[in-house]
Design an enzyme around this catalytic site. Structure first.
Site, PDB file in Angstrom:
ATOM      1  N   GLU A  72      -0.156  12.865  -3.237  1.00  0.00           N
ATOM      2  CA  GLU A  72      -0.507  12.880  -1.818  1.00  0.00           C
ATOM      3  C   GLU A  72       0.464  13.761  -1.035  1.00  0.00           C
ATOM      4  O   GLU A  72       1.682  13.713  -1.239  1.00  0.00           O
ATOM      5  CB  GLU A  72      -0.470  11.458  -1.257  1.00  0.00           C
ATOM      6  N   CYS A 119      -4.189   7.046   5.863  1.00  0.00           N
ATOM      7  CA  CYS A 119      -3.970   6.723   4.455  1.00  0.00           C
ATOM      8  C   CYS A 119      -5.208   6.988   3.606  1.00  0.00           C
ATOM      9  O   CYS A 119      -5.111   7.069   2.383  1.00  0.00           O
ATOM     10  CB  CYS A 119      -3.535   5.270   4.298  1.00  0.00           C
ATOM     11  N   GLU A 159       0.874  -1.174   0.000  1.00  0.00           N
ATOM     12  CA  GLU A 159       0.000   0.000   0.000  1.00  0.00           C
ATOM     13  C   GLU A 159       0.908   1.221   0.000  1.00  0.00           C
ATOM     14  O   GLU A 159       1.675   1.430   0.944  1.00  0.00           O
ATOM     15  CB  GLU A 159      -0.911  -0.003   1.228  1.00  0.00           C
TER      16      GLU A 159
END
Length: 509
Positions: free
Chosen positions: A375, A282, A245
């Site tokens: 991000e 996240c 991830e």
């Protein structure tokens, strides 16, 4: 040369608290992997490993106060948040124990011979078996749920695989305490301590992914670090599965009708979600498409009021703090980007929450504004103001893969009117979890959960949360024309273990 010490660091001050361990050498990594490999047989009995998982959960619950205190000292996430996260972790261990008891994950299929088929079918019996030693790379932002006893470890052990965990440098003392708790639980059931290995250090992480006895890996972290390990896993003489991830924007689309109906509530909800845990989740909503015009202005005002009332917070370490401050400053300098509430340094060791706004037209084509599509870890989001549906589609078409994607709809749109279904169709290819009129922060541990998504959200199509996470650590094997006496009990006609299975085409429960 002496191994480097591993220190527990207080993120509130940046000062070292205590030496926890030393970084593992290549020889120590090898020893940990070989000890795990030698412990494989102790997990063969499903009843034993289910009992082990329950004992691990009980041990963590019993040590709650000590573990939460250690976790807070190293992460500054606060006792309330950490107590809840520990409860989530122990619940997850028990959920996997129940899954092991049920046995459906073995996916047993039995087909008897059929000479009349074309071509003829021999006796075939299919089952899933463990892969072997699993390397687990702990996350920084979830010191319990995605760390030593987290989802990767729990699901790997449930599948019958020993693990070697690479501890995260932000919580090394906690990692040692949790690993010790798991090993004591293992000992209660005659399982060797090597079933849960623990190593520290960047170099140890590289040695771990390269070790020939490591059969698979799970990772939660940055795109840069995860991609390096992913490439290393693929470049081995024998490549292995790497379930990583890496990163996610978690886009949100607010329709004009939704903004007109409840702009204040959406703004307040967004503020709560993007600042939760100091923006270190996240699934934090990092890009929000909101309409131009009066309704969108009201949403921005509500978001401004709510974020302005948010206290400065401590990030997990000073490296993350430096990256956050530099990242938001670089984004804010782009022409046309405004900062209604400026994010950045809050104090010597804290950061303040904020958000940026930008016209959707700026993101329609590749260029400098691509930075806004990456991000930024911490309490910040980017509100993209759109003029029409075409601009929404243009921005969505440029987004990378995500863990989640959300749409805020009006009451009528949620009932089937307007573009609700069309927007869902646009969002579905972008994410592993699609939400309607909610916020993505909060990942329930449930059988139907999926925590994953297209790259770079994850490197595979699997999930790291929920019961199906166990599938990552198994492979199918078929026994053909094998005498009954030589078959494992799970594949015998009499079904002595009472497993759910598909028998000659019929699903038996």
């Amino acid at each position: 040369m002496a191994a480097a010490p591993v220190w527990s660091v207080d993120p509130r001050t940046g000062k070292q608290r205590e030496q926890v361990a030393v970084e593992a050498t290549a020889e120590e990594v090898d020893a940990a992997v070989r000890a795990a490999h030698a412990a494989r047989g102790s997990l063969a009995d499903r009843a034993v490993r289910a009992a082990f998982l329950r004992s691990a959960a009980a041990g963590l619950d019993a040590a709650r106060d000590r573990l939460v205190e250690a976790a807070d000292a190293e992460t500054a996430l606060g006792p309330v948040r950490l107590t809840g996260e520990l409860a989530r972790t122990t619940y997850q261990l028990r959920a996997f124990a129940k899954l092991v008891d049920e046995g459906a994950f073995l996916d047993v299929i039995i087909d008897h011979p059929d000479a009349t088929a074309t071509p003829p079918v021999p006796d075939l019996r299919r089952i899933k078996v463990p892969l072997g030693v699993v390397a687990v790379y702990s996350a920084s932002n979830f010191p319990f749920a995605f760390s030593v006893a987290g989802g990767d470890t729990a699901s790997a052990l449930a599948a019958g695989n020993p693990v070697v965990v690479k501890a995260h440098p932000d919580h090394p003392a906690l990692s040692e305490l949790v690993a010790d708790t798991l090993r004591r639980a293992a000992a209660e059931h005659g399982i060797p301590a090597g079933v849960v290995g623990l190593v520290h250090g960047f170099a140890a992480g590289i040695e771990l992914i390269k070790h020939p006895l490591v059969a698979a890996a799970g990772f939660t972290g940055s795109v840069r670090g995860g991609r390096a390990l992913f490439d290393a896993a693929a470049a081995r003489p024998v490549p292995i599965p790497f379930h990583g991830e890496l990163g996610s924007l978690n886009p949100v689309v607010v329709t004009e009708a939704a903004a007109a109906e409840r702009a204040e509530a959406i703004g307040a909800g967004l503020a709560g979600s993007m600042t939760l845990g100091v923006g270190q989740f996240c699934v934090k909503p990092g890009l929000v498409l909101a309409p131009s015009g009066a309704a969108g202005d009201q949403l921005v005002k509500s978001l401004t009021d709510a974020v302005s009332d948010t206290e400065a917070g401590v990030l997990l370490d000073h490296r993350m703090r430096d990256n956050f401050i530099a990242g938001v400053a670089e984004r804010a300098e782009l022409d046309g980007v405004d900062s209604p509430v400026t994010p950045g340094a809050g104090g010597e060791h804290t950061v303040s929450a904020g958000f940026l706004t930008v016209p959707a037209a700026k993101l329609a084509e590749a260029g400098a504004y691509d930075l806004l599509l990456e991000e930024c870890f911490g309490p910040v989001t980017v509100v993209v103001r759109y003029e029409d549906d075409a601009e929404v589609g243009a921005v969505l078409s440029r987004l990378p893969g995500n863990l989640t994607a959300t749409v805020q709809l009006s009451t009528e749109e949620a009932a089937g009117a307007g573009r609700g279904a069309e927007i869902l169709a646009e969002l579905t290819p972008l994410a592993g979890r699609v939400l309607v009129n909610g916020w993505p922060t909060g990942v329930a541990v449930a059988p139907a959960q999926h925590h994953g998504g297209p790259y770079p959200a994850t490197t595979s199509t699997s999930t790291s949360v929920g019961g199906t996470a166990i599938e990552r650590w198994l492979r199918p094997v078929v026994y053909q024309n094998t005498p009954e006496a030589l078959l494992p009990p799970e594949l015998r006609d009499a079904n002595p273990l009472g497993l759910p299975r598909r028998f000659n085409g019929v699903l038996e429960r």
